[in-house]
Design a protein around this motif. Sequence first.
Motif, mmCIF file in Angstrom:
data_model
loop_
_atom_site.group_PDB
_atom_site.id
_atom_site.type_symbol
_atom_site.label_atom_id
_atom_site.label_comp_id
_atom_site.label_asym_id
_atom_site.label_seq_id
_atom_site.Cartn_x
_atom_site.Cartn_y
_atom_site.Cartn_z
ATOM 1 N N LEU A 46 -14.410 65.447 11.545
ATOM 2 C CA LEU A 46 -13.963 65.159 10.186
ATOM 3 C C LEU A 46 -12.975 66.190 9.669
ATOM 4 C CD1 LEU A 46 -17.277 63.802 8.658
ATOM 5 C CD2 LEU A 46 -15.362 62.537 9.633
ATOM 6 N N ASP A 47 -12.946 67.383 10.255
ATOM 7 C CA ASP A 47 -11.943 68.376 9.855
ATOM 8 C C ASP A 47 -10.535 67.896 10.201
ATOM 9 O OD1 ASP A 47 -13.819 70.149 8.811
ATOM 10 O OD2 ASP A 47 -14.059 71.197 10.728
ATOM 11 N N SER A 48 -10.399 67.261 11.367
ATOM 12 C CA SER A 48 -9.082 66.756 11.779
ATOM 13 C C SER A 48 -8.879 65.297 11.385
ATOM 14 C CB SER A 48 -8.915 66.895 13.298
ATOM 15 O OG SER A 48 -9.845 66.068 13.972
ATOM 16 N N GLY A 49 -9.961 64.603 10.967
ATOM 17 C CA GLY A 49 -9.856 63.193 10.595
ATOM 18 C C GLY A 49 -9.654 62.284 11.782
ATOM 19 N N ILE A 50 -10.214 62.676 12.929
ATOM 20 C CA ILE A 50 -9.999 61.920 14.165
ATOM 21 C C ILE A 50 -11.326 61.648 14.872
ATOM 22 C CG2 ILE A 50 -9.044 62.116 16.513
ATOM 23 C CD1 ILE A 50 -6.666 63.555 15.316
ATOM 24 N N ALA A 51 -11.411 60.457 15.472
ATOM 25 C CA ALA A 51 -12.492 60.120 16.400
ATOM 26 C C ALA A 51 -11.823 59.844 17.742
ATOM 27 C CB ALA A 51 -13.264 58.890 15.929
ATOM 28 N N SER A 52 -12.291 60.525 18.774
ATOM 29 C CA SER A 52 -11.652 60.376 20.083
ATOM 30 C C SER A 52 -12.708 60.136 21.162
ATOM 31 C CB SER A 52 -10.827 61.612 20.420
ATOM 32 O OG SER A 52 -11.650 62.755 20.429
ATOM 33 N N VAL A 53 -12.254 59.629 22.299
ATOM 34 C CA VAL A 53 -13.136 59.381 23.432
ATOM 35 C C VAL A 53 -13.515 60.734 24.030
ATOM 36 C CG1 VAL A 53 -13.393 58.284 25.681
ATOM 37 C CG2 VAL A 53 -12.041 57.157 23.892
ATOM 38 N N LYS A 54 -14.777 61.073 23.926
ATOM 39 C CA LYS A 54 -15.252 62.332 24.516
ATOM 40 C C LYS A 54 -15.472 62.148 26.009
ATOM 41 C CE LYS A 54 -18.615 65.996 24.185
ATOM 42 N NZ LYS A 54 -17.659 67.093 24.165
ATOM 43 N N GLU A 55 -16.013 60.966 26.370
ATOM 44 C CA GLU A 55 -16.257 60.662 27.780
ATOM 45 C C GLU A 55 -16.366 59.154 27.943
ATOM 46 O OE1 GLU A 55 -19.339 62.002 31.318
ATOM 47 O OE2 GLU A 55 -20.011 62.146 29.248
ATOM 48 N N HIS A 56 -15.784 58.653 29.019
ATOM 49 C CA HIS A 56 -15.900 57.232 29.363
ATOM 50 C C HIS A 56 -16.211 57.181 30.852
ATOM 51 C CE1 HIS A 56 -15.340 52.968 29.575
ATOM 52 N NE2 HIS A 56 -14.866 52.896 28.344
ATOM 53 N N LEU A 57 -17.400 56.697 31.182
ATOM 54 C CA LEU A 57 -17.855 56.769 32.565
ATOM 55 C C LEU A 57 -17.174 55.775 33.496
ATOM 56 C CD1 LEU A 57 -21.647 57.388 31.867
ATOM 57 C CD2 LEU A 57 -19.853 59.061 32.365
ATOM 58 N N THR A 58 -16.676 54.653 32.977
ATOM 59 C CA THR A 58 -16.003 53.687 33.847
ATOM 60 C C THR A 58 -14.477 53.780 33.758
ATOM 61 O OG1 THR A 58 -16.239 51.970 32.158
ATOM 62 C CG2 THR A 58 -17.885 52.010 33.908
ATOM 63 N N HIS A 59 -13.967 54.315 32.674
ATOM 64 C CA HIS A 59 -12.518 54.482 32.509
ATOM 65 C C HIS A 59 -12.243 55.932 32.135
ATOM 66 C CE1 HIS A 59 -11.773 50.190 32.797
ATOM 67 N NE2 HIS A 59 -12.768 49.999 31.956
ATOM 68 N N LYS A 60 -12.367 56.810 33.104
ATOM 69 C CA LYS A 60 -12.217 58.247 32.861
ATOM 70 C C LYS A 60 -10.854 58.608 32.273
ATOM 71 C CE LYS A 60 -15.634 59.567 36.291
ATOM 72 N NZ LYS A 60 -16.706 59.746 35.370
ATOM 73 N N GLU A 61 -9.842 57.787 32.534
ATOM 74 C CA GLU A 61 -8.501 58.063 32.008
ATOM 75 C C GLU A 61 -8.451 57.946 30.475
ATOM 76 O OE1 GLU A 61 -8.639 53.618 32.894
ATOM 77 O OE2 GLU A 61 -9.371 55.427 33.877
#
Length: 121
Positions: A46-61
């Motif tokens: 919330l400090d940066s106002g962003i939600a990002s993919v921390k980990e994706h087990l089938t689509h690591k990219e």
Amino acid sequence: MIKTTTLRFISVCISLIAGFAMASDINTLEGVWKHDSKPAYIEFNLDSGIASVKEHLTHKENTGLTVIKNIVKSESSNAKWVGDMFDGYNDQYVPVTIILGDRTVSIFDSDNNEVLTLLKE
């Protein structure tokens, strides 16, 4: 020697502080949430106002990709935020509403359709 009433008071204070600490951990959008149907984890900052993919087990990219940006607290509710979520079908960001539930996060599009559910583990 410490009186029994003093010990009881100290015990109650410690219990209240521990309870508030546990409740605040669950009642915040900040942190890592699990996708309800995919082996993926989304981290809200919330400090940066962003939600990002921390980990994706089938689509690591996809790790590190911004899913939602411009996240700000809604003035209408303590458990509601707004932001712009990436729409991969149309390659653009679209407005969304983010609602914090009891151990869940629900994300709704502008037509009030739930487009994503996240779970607290």
